[in-house]
Design a protein around this motif. Sequence first.
Motif, PDB file in Angstrom:
ATOM      1  N   ASN A 236       0.815  -1.220   0.000  1.00  0.00           N
ATOM      2  CA  ASN A 236       0.000   0.000   0.000  1.00  0.00           C
ATOM      3  C   ASN A 236       0.850   1.272   0.000  1.00  0.00           C
ATOM      4  OD1 ASN A 236      -2.256  -1.673   0.209  1.00  0.00           O
ATOM      5  ND2 ASN A 236      -2.193  -1.621   2.443  1.00  0.00           N
ATOM      6  N   LEU A 237       2.052   1.178  -0.547  1.00  0.00           N
ATOM      7  CA  LEU A 237       2.944   2.336  -0.623  1.00  0.00           C
ATOM      8  C   LEU A 237       3.594   2.373  -2.009  1.00  0.00           C
ATOM      9  CD1 LEU A 237       4.287   4.723   0.847  1.00  0.00           C
ATOM     10  CD2 LEU A 237       6.065   3.122   1.620  1.00  0.00           C
ATOM     11  N   ARG A 331      -2.304   0.499  12.410  1.00  0.00           N
ATOM     12  CA  ARG A 331      -2.835  -0.827  12.731  1.00  0.00           C
ATOM     13  C   ARG A 331      -3.867  -1.289  11.711  1.00  0.00           C
ATOM     14  NH1 ARG A 331      -4.649   0.905  18.647  1.00  0.00           N
ATOM     15  NH2 ARG A 331      -5.197   2.714  17.337  1.00  0.00           N
ATOM     16  N   CYS A 332      -4.287  -0.390  10.837  1.00  0.00           N
ATOM     17  CA  CYS A 332      -5.287  -0.748   9.815  1.00  0.00           C
ATOM     18  C   CYS A 332      -4.641  -0.763   8.427  1.00  0.00           C
ATOM     19  CB  CYS A 332      -6.456   0.226   9.865  1.00  0.00           C
ATOM     20  SG  CYS A 332      -7.743  -0.075   8.622  1.00  0.00           S
ATOM     21  N   GLY A 333      -4.389   0.420   7.874  1.00  0.00           N
ATOM     22  CA  GLY A 333      -3.723   0.513   6.571  1.00  0.00           C
ATOM     23  C   GLY A 333      -4.503  -0.087   5.413  1.00  0.00           C
ATOM     24  N   GLN A 334      -5.828  -0.194   5.553  1.00  0.00           N
ATOM     25  CA  GLN A 334      -6.635  -0.788   4.482  1.00  0.00           C
ATOM     26  C   GLN A 334      -6.748   0.177   3.297  1.00  0.00           C
ATOM     27  OE1 GLN A 334      -8.124  -3.901   4.184  1.00  0.00           O
ATOM     28  NE2 GLN A 334      -8.586  -3.180   2.121  1.00  0.00           N
ATOM     29  N   PRO A 335      -6.504  -0.313   2.060  1.00  0.00           N
ATOM     30  CA  PRO A 335      -6.626   0.556   0.884  1.00  0.00           C
ATOM     31  C   PRO A 335      -8.046   0.526   0.298  1.00  0.00           C
ATOM     32  CG  PRO A 335      -5.642  -1.517   0.228  1.00  0.00           C
ATOM     33  CD  PRO A 335      -5.895  -1.618   1.713  1.00  0.00           C
ATOM     34  N   PHE A 336      -8.398   1.605  -0.390  1.00  0.00           N
ATOM     35  CA  PHE A 336      -9.704   1.721  -1.038  1.00  0.00           C
ATOM     36  C   PHE A 336      -9.541   2.439  -2.377  1.00  0.00           C
ATOM     37  CE2 PHE A 336     -10.164   2.250   3.574  1.00  0.00           C
ATOM     38  CZ  PHE A 336     -11.023   1.197   3.901  1.00  0.00           C
ATOM     39  N   HIS A 337     -10.460   2.159  -3.282  1.00  0.00           N
ATOM     40  CA  HIS A 337     -10.553   2.997  -4.482  1.00  0.00           C
ATOM     41  C   HIS A 337     -11.100   4.362  -4.069  1.00  0.00           C
ATOM     42  CE1 HIS A 337     -11.001  -1.019  -6.632  1.00  0.00           C
ATOM     43  NE2 HIS A 337      -9.932  -0.474  -7.185  1.00  0.00           N
TER      44      HIS A 337
END
Length: 380
Positions: A236-237, A331-337
């Motif tokens: 995610n980076l 602690r999350c780091g969830q990706p989204f469109h």
Amino acid sequence: MSTFMEDSLFKDNPLLLPVNEQKTVYDGFISVQDKDLRIRIILPPDLQLKKAKLHCGWELRHLLRGYEAIVKQVNQRLQQSADLSGFILELKTVLEVGLKSRPECCSIPPPQYYAQIISEMETLGWDKMVHIDMEFQTLKLKAEDSSGRQHMLTVRLKAKHPAEAPECSADLPVPLSVTWTPQSTLEQLYSQFLLVLEYLTEFWDVLDEIDEKTWILEPENPSRSDTMRRIAIGNNLSIKVEVDPRHPKMLPECCLLGAEHAVTPLRNKLNANMHLWNPDSSVLHNLRDVLEIEFPSPATHEKSGFSVECGICYSYRLESAIPDQVCNDPRCGQPFHQACLYEWLRALPTCRQSFSIIFGECPYCSKPITVKMPSEVQKL
């Protein structure tokens, strides 16, 4: 078919004659707008026009292209006519009325035009020809740059070639501009194209190295005209770089994408080390030095580790977009469109908006999260 009808037909249209003893096949020309156009009419053995067939020559087919309604009307006239002579007269009327609104259709190049194209291609070399259409007006020529990359040049010639400059297009990151005079030839045009390819060789070398040694997230299938690469750095980076075709080894425009806690240290390094950029080194080598990182490569990492699905629609690609909005909570780091997160937050009763920024809660951890309105929404 009566002798009187035959005599009348030959008198009204002496260019159309029977080609067999049964007189079921008529071949010749019909004059429309001062042009003799090839046609053939085939009658059944009983000579009934209801089952007759009309065949057009290539030039008449060219004139009727895009005029399906006229073709349908012509066929109906043929089947409804009392005799062949009457049909020929009606056919001429239908064609003249239908085509007079588009006189440019009749501007088919003269024979010397085709001789000119063939002569120029013989000089240039037929091995460079990939495609040419039936009208000899659209050519596709292949070329190779000094690094062995294959390129295609599309040339659309005008009817008055070479007096009129052709339209040229190719998959390039810069506009294709060529010099043309009434004395110019396809060989000279091709030579100018090769010079453009040579000018852009260093630009393509830079991007080819990036494509070969890193994981590219966007574009999925880069073309030769694409100047942007989104390079994976970690989960995610990523970093988006925009390379200038005219100055490919200079510091490109850079945009770091990911959670803020991961992006901030890299952004600080980029700002602090920007002065270390060496135009004599490759862009990829400079990016490594300035960011003080090693990019994951196909030799060391699997791409699946960087292709994390959107936490809302559970897909990686949404049309051409990939998940690039990331929850900032470590602690999350969830990706989204972007589009998915925008629609999600907009539906929340607690969401807030300031200018084009939407404020809300992460669908996964409920921590604060923001998203910029998609550009297509802002235009509404």
